[in-house]
Design a protein around this motif. Structure first.
Motif, short mmCIF file in Angstrom:
data_model
loop_
_atom_site.label_atom_id
_atom_site.label_comp_id
_atom_site.label_asym_id
_atom_site.label_seq_id
_atom_site.Cartn_x
_atom_site.Cartn_y
_atom_site.Cartn_z
N TYR A 61 0.82 -1.21 0.00
CA TYR A 61 0.00 0.00 0.00
C TYR A 61 0.85 1.27 0.00
N GLY A 62 2.18 1.08 0.01
CA GLY A 62 3.06 2.24 0.05
C GLY A 62 3.39 2.70 1.45
N CYS A 63 2.94 2.01 2.47
CA CYS A 63 3.26 2.36 3.84
C CYS A 63 4.70 1.92 4.14
N VAL A 64 5.39 2.68 5.02
CA VAL A 64 6.79 2.40 5.29
C VAL A 64 7.00 2.23 6.78
N GLY A 65 8.09 1.47 7.10
CA GLY A 65 8.57 1.32 8.47
C GLY A 65 10.08 1.35 8.46
N TYR A 66 10.71 1.67 9.61
CA TYR A 66 12.14 1.86 9.65
C TYR A 66 12.76 1.05 10.78
N GLY A 67 14.04 0.65 10.55
CA GLY A 67 14.83 -0.01 11.57
C GLY A 67 16.28 0.36 11.38
N GLN A 68 17.14 -0.03 12.33
CA GLN A 68 18.58 0.27 12.21
C GLN A 68 19.38 -0.77 12.96
N VAL A 69 20.69 -0.90 12.58
CA VAL A 69 21.59 -1.82 13.24
C VAL A 69 23.01 -1.27 13.07
N LEU A 70 23.84 -1.43 14.14
CA LEU A 70 25.23 -0.97 14.14
C LEU A 70 26.14 -2.16 13.98
N VAL A 71 27.11 -2.06 13.04
CA VAL A 71 28.11 -3.10 12.81
C VAL A 71 29.49 -2.51 13.13
N LYS A 72 30.21 -3.09 14.11
CA LYS A 72 31.58 -2.70 14.43
C LYS A 72 32.55 -3.65 13.74
N VAL A 73 33.64 -3.09 13.19
CA VAL A 73 34.63 -3.89 12.44
C VAL A 73 35.94 -3.88 13.22
N PHE A 74 36.35 -5.09 13.66
CA PHE A 74 37.62 -5.22 14.38
C PHE A 74 38.73 -5.55 13.39
N LYS A 75 39.92 -4.95 13.66
CA LYS A 75 41.06 -5.16 12.76
C LYS A 75 41.86 -6.40 13.14
N THR A 76 41.43 -7.08 14.15
CA THR A 76 42.12 -8.30 14.59
C THR A 76 41.59 -9.50 13.79
#
Length: 826
Positions: A720-735
């Motif tokens: 129907y064109g309705c929207v919803g939102y979410g988010q997520v954080l990704v940390k990158v380790f150099k080890t």
């Protein structure tokens, strides 16, 4: 030995001078309901000398001291407790679950006698020593005539005996004794008792084991009920009630008295408790009122294709032989007094003869029975299904196409849950004055041995009385041109609308609608210009019709308001606005039905027409907004409704924040509570850094050393064109892939209050364990993200240093293991 009453009285007739007579002895089967013509006695067999403890009831004396008119006699010296009783109405014996008056293979006995009871005497408890004895005796004058002509006595017996575990000759007993010329006729004088094993020579011995195999072979069965009396062999005040009561169901016995033509013989029935007295016995005896020789019991009209049983009364120690029509098959019993046969279908010999012969040392008897086969039952059908009005009514139901006679009719008013038997054996039944719809069946059987079948069901539908109801509103004013909310409704009616009528002359003349209108709602025409009365003809099924209470419609000479709304029904996404628009073409005022999501003003005056009203609403749930428009002078409002349907909020879950190492592929996955958002192009991940496809719900991320972390924002769009939102954080380790563990935590604090491992590049956490200083395991998990809150089994642990161990498998399939200590700070 058991006591047998000697012949008390005899009637002697000379053989000469009498014609052949097959009449049975007067009241020989207790058909008068009493003991008249019989003698009776009760007693006690103490010390094996019952003659000193016998009460006799003479046949020439009236009750209570004699048997004339007497149907009940008490146990010896036990007032109020019956020891002898004539039974005229059958009941069911509680121990053997058989009827107290039998029907045996088609022969219906009319009366029986019960000898004995469950009463006992117990000398070791202060009672009278010795068991109760009860008996009845009849001096039978055998009619004179040739001894070649049978004169038979046939009786049936059943008994209930309690096992006393005594020597067999001291067990509870039922006996029948025939005496002629002062001698006992042994072949016609059986005794029945429960045999025991290992009988000793000592009298009144208990504890002898029952020969249960012999008892069962003799037809005895163990009752499900325990004895009503406590174990008499126990001296305990809490002696148990033993389950050692046995019963034998009805069995027929016959003997031939033709050798004693012109003589008097005495038949005695007796039932004795055990000799010590502590175990009960009682028996039932029924006698046939037919003495003209051996008779075969069984159907004379055998049904084709049926399995049937025929029988003759048994002779003690007899041998048996049968013959049947040539096309019948003997299934069992050819050498017994009960024969089971199979009748062919169709029968090739429709008419034939059964014969039975039984022989023992006393008699040689033969009986025949003519038989004519009958074809199987055809139940037929019932007709016709009919419909009547409740109350005074009549409906004739006919049975056709049947083979056989009607046994009775059945009816049900609850669709077969319960059936009522109707005592009517005719093929036509008239149902009258029904008040509920009723289903009828007829039970049909051809002959006496064919299966009973039921004819197809016939239903008499019963209609409730017509209730015409009334029109609402009963009085109404309509404005000129009113087409909305200008209707009459029929309510509280029982029955269907047949037609509407109208009257414009004050109900003097009524005019039917043409064509007929069978609706329960009617809108008077907008062109109505005079007071008009309306009513509805209502009819319930075939019941007489009736007219509803009328309603009057008056016309107000003021136009009805007019307006258009746009849109009447609106679908919006969660937390988005909707525009309500109404244009009034005719009216003077308007008002909204108030709602918290509706902005003011809630009412107003129409300055000129056409007049447009606009309002923006943002409901969180589906809501109706009602607009009322008035045209001054018209008493009726125009009510229009805006129906705003609100779709649920789209909730997007992208998972918990996570960490990876450089080069480790990361499977991301977003979910939504709206299943329609999983269509192609329904998701968008921004930024697209490191993703293989930002337009799907489950992209895979891969990161280089240039990336420290990235926060993704996910937009989900439904159909129907309705929207919803979410988010997520990704940390990158150099080890490389590893598991990092902090060295301190503070349970209950605002931050750092859970002790958990931080796996990076780890695909599987095998375990994470925490121990106290004594090596006790205080916490364990294998789920990434779980941690320890400083408790064990809900109890708070003190501040201290604790040891931890962790092991996992990296995404490169390598094992990672660490251990160390952590400080719990309080």
């Amino acid at each position: 030995m058991k006591y047998l009453l000697p012949v008390i009285w005899v009637l002697i007739f000379s053989q000469s001078g009498f014609a052949q007579d097959q009449t049975c002895p007067l009241n020989g089967s207790w058909q008068t309901g009493n003991l008249t013509h019989w003698e009776a006695y009760t007693g006690n067999n103490a010390n094996g000398n019952p003659a000193s403890t016998i009460l006799k009831y003479d046949s020439s004396t009236a009750a209570p001291s004699g048997t004339i008119g007497n149907s009940q006699i008490y146990e010896y010296n036990l007032p109020g407790q019956l020891g002898i009783q004539v039974i005229s109405s059958p009941t069911t014996d509680q121990y053997g679950n058989f009827k107290t008056i039998p029907t045996i293979n088609g022969y219906v006995y009319t009366n029986s006698i019960k000898l004995g009871s469950t009463n006992i005497s117990r000398s070791n408890n202060g009672g009278t020593a010795g068991g109760y004895v009860r008996g009845v005796s009849y001096a039978i004058s055998v009619p004179a005539g040739p001894s070649t002509v049978p004169y038979t006595m046939t009786y049936a017996y059943a008994m209930v005996l309690e096992n006393g575990t005594h020597n067999s000759n001291e067990q509870p007993l039922f006996s029948a004794t025939l005496i002629a010329g002062g001698k006992v006729i042994q072949c016609a004088s059986p005794q029945y008792y429960l045999p025991t094993l290992g009988n000793s020579g000592t009298q009144h011995t208990s504890g002898q084991p029952l020969d249960s195999a012999a008892a069962k072979a003799a037809g005895f069965r163990l009752s499900l009920l325990s004895s009503p009396n406590p174990d008499p062999n126990s001296n305990s005040p809490d002696a148990p009630h033993l389950r050692d009561v046995w019963y034998k169901g009805w069995t027929e016995v016959t003997f031939d008295l033709s050798p004693y033509r012109g003589q008097t013989v005495t038949l005695t029935f007796e039932t004795d408790n055990c000799v010590p007295g502590g175990h009960f016995a009682y028996s039932y005896i029924a006698i046939r009122n037919v003495c003209g020789g051996l008779q075969i019991s069984g159907p004379m009209d055998p049904c084709e294709g049926s399995t049937l049983t025929y029988s003759v009364p048994a002779l003690a120690g007899a041998t048996y032989s049968w013959s049947v029509p040539g096309d019948w098959t003997i299934l069992s019993g050819v050498d017994s007094n009960i024969l089971t046969v199979k009748v062919p279908s169709p029968a090739t010999i429709p008419t034939g003869v059964l014969s039975a012969n039984e022989v023992n040392s006393c008699a040689n008897q033969t009986a025949t029975l003519g038989v004519t086969t009958e074809p199987p039952t055809i139940a037929g059908s019932l007709a016709p299904n009919s419909e009547v009005c409740t109350g005074t009514n009549s409906s004739v139901i006919n049975l056709t196409g049947n083979r056989g006679s009607v046994l009775n009719w059945l009816s049900t008013t609850d669709n077969g849950a319960t059936w009522t038997t109707i005592d009517d054996q005719t093929p036509t039944y008239t149902a009258t004055n029904l008040t509920a719809s009723t289903i009828y069946r007829a039970l049909v059987r051809n002959g006496s041995s064919c299966a009973i079948d039921s004819a197809s069901a016939d239903t008499v539908h019963v209609d409730p009385l017509t209730v015409p109801g009334q029109l609402t509103p009963s009085s109404e004013e309509f404005c000129l041109g009113q087409t909305k909310d200008a209707q009459l409704s029929l309510i509280n009616n029982t029955g269907e609308a047949v037609n509407w009528q109208s009257s414009v002359d004050g109900r003097t003349t009524w005019v039917d609608f043409a064509p007929p209108n069978t609706d329960t709602v009617y809108e008077p025409p907008a062109t109505l210009n005079t007071i008009t009365q309306y009513r509805v003809q209502v009819q319930s099924g075939v019941c007489p019709s009736k007219f509803s209470a009328p309603a009057a419609v008056d016309i107000v000479n003021v136009p009805f308001p007019q307006a258009t709304i746009d849109p009447a029904d609106t679908l919006i996404c969660y937390n988005t606005p909707a525009l309500l628009s109404a244009t009034i073409q005719l009216g003077t005022d308007y008002s909204w039905q108030e709602d918290p999501t509706l902005p003011p003003p809630y009412s107003g005056t129409v300055p000129a027409t056409p007049y447009t009203i606009l309002s923006t609403v943002s409901p969180k749930v589906t809501t109706d907004y009602v607009l009322n428009i008035e045209n001054q002078g018209c008493p009726n409002l125009l009510r229009d409704t805006f129906h705003i349907r609100v779709l649920p909020e789209i909730i997007v879950d992208a998972g918990n924040d996570t960490a990876v190492v450089v080069g480790e592929p990361l499977q991301l996955r977003a979910t939504s509570n709206d299943t329609t958002v999983y269509a192609p192009d329904s998701f968008l991940w921004t930024p697209s850094l490191g993703l293989d496809n930002p337009d799907v719900y489950d992209p895979v991320g891969a990161y280089t050393a240039e990336t420290d972390s990235v926060r993704y924002y996910i937009k989900a769009t439904n159909s129907y064109g309705c929207v919803g939102y979410g988010q997520v954080l990704v940390k990158v380790f150099k080890t490389g892939p590893d598991i990092f563990v902090p060295n301190a935590f503070t349970p209950g604090g605002a931050t750092n209050n859970v002790f958990r491992p931080i796996p990076v590049g780890i695909s599987t956490l095998i375990y994470f364990k925490v121990f106290n200083r004594w090596g006790q395991l205080v916490y364990e998990t294998s789920r990434i993200g779980d941690g320890w809150d400083g408790r064990i089994k809900g109890n708070i642990l003190p501040a201290d240093t604790y040891v931890w161990m962790v092991q996992g498998i990296s995404y490169t399939k390598k094992l990672v293991f660490h251990k160390g200590t952590v400080v719990l700070v309080r």
